[in-house]
Design a protein around this motif. Structure first.
Motif, mmCIF file in Angstrom:
data_model
loop_
_atom_site.group_PDB
_atom_site.id
_atom_site.type_symbol
_atom_site.label_atom_id
_atom_site.label_comp_id
_atom_site.label_asym_id
_atom_site.label_seq_id
_atom_site.Cartn_x
_atom_site.Cartn_y
_atom_site.Cartn_z
ATOM 1 N N GLU A 230 0.866 -1.179 0.000
ATOM 2 C CA GLU A 230 0.000 0.000 0.000
ATOM 3 C C GLU A 230 0.902 1.228 0.000
ATOM 4 O O GLU A 230 1.771 1.372 0.847
ATOM 5 C CB GLU A 230 -0.903 -0.004 1.229
ATOM 6 N N LEU A 231 0.678 2.108 -0.980
ATOM 7 C CA LEU A 231 1.557 3.262 -1.151
ATOM 8 C C LEU A 231 0.750 4.531 -1.434
ATOM 9 O O LEU A 231 1.116 5.350 -2.249
ATOM 10 C CB LEU A 231 2.555 3.004 -2.282
ATOM 11 N N GLY A 232 -0.372 4.668 -0.795
ATOM 12 C CA GLY A 232 -1.130 5.894 -0.937
ATOM 13 C C GLY A 232 -2.117 5.864 -2.080
ATOM 14 O O GLY A 232 -2.182 4.927 -2.885
ATOM 15 N N GLU A 233 -2.898 6.928 -2.175
ATOM 16 C CA GLU A 233 -3.953 7.050 -3.176
ATOM 17 C C GLU A 233 -3.376 7.006 -4.589
ATOM 18 O O GLU A 233 -2.386 7.645 -4.896
ATOM 19 C CB GLU A 233 -4.695 8.378 -2.968
ATOM 20 N N GLY A 234 -4.006 6.222 -5.425
ATOM 21 C CA GLY A 234 -3.628 6.162 -6.840
ATOM 22 C C GLY A 234 -2.609 5.099 -7.179
ATOM 23 O O GLY A 234 -2.425 4.776 -8.354
ATOM 24 N N ALA A 235 -1.922 4.537 -6.195
ATOM 25 C CA ALA A 235 -0.888 3.541 -6.478
ATOM 26 C C ALA A 235 -1.521 2.191 -6.805
ATOM 27 O O ALA A 235 -2.507 1.787 -6.193
ATOM 28 C CB ALA A 235 0.063 3.397 -5.293
ATOM 29 N N ALA A 236 -0.953 1.514 -7.791
ATOM 30 C CA ALA A 236 -1.413 0.173 -8.164
ATOM 31 C C ALA A 236 -0.206 -0.652 -8.564
ATOM 32 O O ALA A 236 0.748 -0.137 -9.164
ATOM 33 C CB ALA A 236 -2.425 0.240 -9.306
#
Length: 714
Positions: A230-236
């Motif tokens: 998990e690396l924050g909003e928008g990361a995939a």
């Protein structure tokens, strides 16, 4: 009765495996009765219910243990708190509740599944989200009202919105079944590093934000671990490459970053799962350099029959390049190199064409070596990517302008042999340096094109070993050099050319115009890649070089001495004035293209739409041919404009890691690339490099399934 959930939480911090035992203790310390539950809300995708371990609120109890229980239909899934590239996690609004101060929503460890070719994290079959509900007034009755929003997906995605209500009077009874069910999933909630016996955790994100590398050391050997970052909003992230070392106690993993985070400073969190329900969430130390894997995976050699087949495929791909839409500038170079051979001896003809073939092969081998080196360094590689480089484009524009002016008769230059400028007039002096460079230049101009068989061969090469790259590019070069080799083998074919005459002057002018048109096309590409200012600088300096070379009163060495600094200024300007940040507008002349976004493909398909993806670039001549001959003509243009169809364009004129990773997911390293997605084909139908209306229409019909028939629409 004491605060039951508080007892659970304290035991949970000591070890998740003790939670079920804790609820058993609770069950035996209070009268047993059916636990309070909400009414069940059911659809074809999911059945939902609020459950509690307690039948009521015990005297003095400050919290109660509950759970959101979901039973998912066959083939349906829902999402974790970090869902991956598409989807969204369950959300609950408790504003309609009474005597509720706070609700802690806990997340059992997720599973990995693929939807529409994209990695996602979530749950299937059944999941219970443990809830710790803190009361405003301890020991008093409570009313729970949960307005739930979640997304369920199978071949399509269906949002679910419903409200679950539950009244909890005063009471002290326990339902062992509900308590055990909540405890089972509470034990699956990841623990911290200390409780999970994690000795160390570290991670590295590369400068290009293209890959995440993690290391985890445990006290016990790993068995079948999985990693959920998990690396924050928008990361995939894509699927991890996981390798174990140190007798299984070291977990090394590398995950491609499909979409970088919106906030570069976001804190990285890792959730790691393993056999027997083990799960841990840690915040790793950030490393400045990526750690090496505990071992290197070797690539198995392809069978001899496969190698022979791929060599033949590469040869055919190179041969077909000679007649692709980018052939005009290549043919002009070839024809200009033959005009001087009329009446020459067989040996002269043979060696001249062998030198041109050698030029083709030298370029192909050099390109193969460069691609191999770049791939070893972790750089994205592909066919024709040099046309994304402003310096390369500036050099090509300058060379083509000089060639065109020379063929049109503006000047005849004889510079020092070391500079090899005989190429500008295709070898007017002794030796075969001009012939060699003519072949190399023809190969350079062929690289923006793709062809049948070529995509397969390039994909095999760039996904394989060094020997695979060498094999493919060798036979690709032999196919492209086949016309040269044919004339070298049969020099007598030159005799069938028309006799020299006045027509040759006209031909030189025509060929010069063809090269000028090619240079103008590259100027347009330069504007798209590097911006208008850079393009004007390159055009201005190129015009100055051509004008300087046209001054016949100056000696050739003087002209060359003055032209070379101008060329240096042009290349410097192309490198340092390039503006790659300005947004590029997509073509809307015929079709209203939607900008490419990989996650948007899945969202639209989940709503029942058909998505046509076109990966193109200004420098891809085959792409332009597909557009002019197929995509911008009926019946295809009408089908793309139909309701329920989304034409999506990925512009690869400039380097774009997201597009590169998208192509690599299909084993492709060059364009054109087209794929069609729909409810019947959520993973996409990949189309051939050269499109036809029948192929596109059939793919649209197949993607839509039984719901649509584009071919029958007017």
């Amino acid at each position: 009765m004491t605060d039951n959930f508080g007892r659970l939480s304290r035991l949970k911090r000591r070890g998740g495996s003790r939670l079920a035992a804790a609820l058993v203790v609770m069950a035996t310390s209070a009268p047993m009765a059916p636990a309070a539950t909400s009414e069940q809300v059911a659809t074809s995708a999911v059945s939902a219910q609020l459950i509690t371990a307690e039948n009521g609120v015990a005297p003095g109890a400050g919290a109660i243990s509950a759970g959101l229980a979901l039973e998912l239909g066959e083939g349906w899934k829902t999402y974790w708190r970090t869902p991956g590239e598409v989807g969204f996690p369950p959300e609950i609004d408790w504003s309609g509740s009474r005597n509720v101060a706070e609700v802690e929503f806990q997340w059992p460890a997720p599973e990995r599944f693929t939807a529409f070719g994209i990695e996602n994290f979530g749950y299937h079959d059944e999941v219970v989200f443990p809830l710790r509900i803190t009361l405003e007034q301890p020991g008093q009755p409570a009313h729970l009202s949960a307005s739930v929003t979640l997304l369920t997906c199978s071949d399509v995605c269906v949002p679910q919105d419903f409200t679950l209500t539950l009244d909890l009077p005063q009471g002290a009874s326990i339902d062992p079944d509900s308590a055990a069910r909540i405890a089972d999933y509470a034990a699956r909630v990841p623990v911290g590093a200390e409780s999970g016996d994690v000795q160390s955790a570290s991670a590295h994100v590369d400068v290009e934000e293209a890959a995440l590398t993690v290391n985890l050391r445990g006290a016990s050997p790993f068995q079948t671990p999985d990693v959920f970052p998990e690396l924050g909003e928008g990361a995939a992230f894509g699927a991890p490459d996981i390798r174990l070392g140190e007798n299984g106690r070291l977990l090394w993993a590398r995950l491609p970053i499909l979409s970088p985070p919106d906030d570069p400073t976001a804190v990285l969190s890792l959730t790691v799962t393993d056999a027997r329900g083990w799960a841990v969430t840690v915040t790793p130390d950030r490393l400045e350099t990526a750690s090496l894997p505990p071992y290197t995976e070797g690539r198995a050699a392809a069978p001899l029959s496969s190698m022979v087949w791929i060599a033949l495929t590469a040869f055919l791909g190179g041969l077909i390049l000679n007649v692709m839409p980018c052939v005009l500038p290549v043919l002009s170079i070839k024809l200009s190199s033959t005009m001087k051979l009329e009446g020459a001896g067989r040996a002269t003809v043979r060696w001249g064409f062998l030198a041109s073939a050698a030029g083709v092969m030298a370029f192909m081998w050099g390109l193969a070596a460069a691609l191999f080196a770049l791939r070893q360094a972790g750089v994205t590689v592909g066919w024709g990517l040099q046309f994304q480089n402003p310096v390369f484009l500036a050099l090509m524009i300058g060379l083509l302008a000089i060639f065109a002016a020379n063929l049109a008769g503006a000047f005849e230059v004889a510079l020092p042999a070391g500079l090899q400028t005989q190429l500008a007039r295709a070898g007017g002096a002794k030796g075969h340096g001009g012939d060699f460079l003519t072949g190399a230049f023809a190969a350079v101009l062929a690289t923006p094109c793709s062809a049948p068989f070529l995509g397969t061969a390039i994909a095999f090469a760039l996904a394989g070993r060094g020997v695979d790259i060498a094999l493919v590019f060798t036979f690709l070069g032999l196919g492209l050099a086949a016309p040269y080799l044919l004339i070298a083998a049969r020099p007598g074919l030159v005799r069938h050319l028309p006799r020299p005459g006045r027509w040759m002057i006209a031909l030189r002018v025509v060929l010069g115009l063809l090269l000028a048109v090619t240079a103008a096309w590259l100027v347009w590409v330069m504007q798209g890649v590097a911006g208008t200012a850079t393009m004007l600088v390159v055009v201005g300096v190129t015009a100055g070089v051509v004008l300087l070379l046209s001054l016949s009163r100056l000696r050739g060495t003087v002209r060359a001495g003055l032209a070379l600094p101008l060329v240096g200024v042009m290349l410097f300007g192309a490198a340092y004035l390039a503006d790659t940040s300005a947004p590029r507008a997509l073509s809307t002349q015929v079709t209203e293209w939607v900008p490419f976004e990989r996650a948007e493909i899945a969202r639209r398909v989940s709503r029942g739409e058909v998505v046509f993806v076109d990966v193109t670039a200004d420098w891809c001549l085959t792409c332009k041919a597909n557009k002019a001959l197929v995509l911008d003509r009926d019946p295809v243009v009408s089908a793309l404009a139909a309701e329920g169809v989304t034409p999506m364009q990925a512009d690869w004129t400039r380097p774009d890691p997201a597009i590169s990773r998208y192509l690599e997911s299909f084993g492709r390293y060059g364009i054109p690339f087209n794929a069609v997605y729909g409810p019947a084909t959520p993973d996409g139908i990949v189309l051939p490099e050269l499109l036809t209306p029948d192929v596109v229409m059939a793919a649209l019909d197949d993607a839509a399934g039984e719901e649509r028939d584009f071919a029958s629409q007017p």
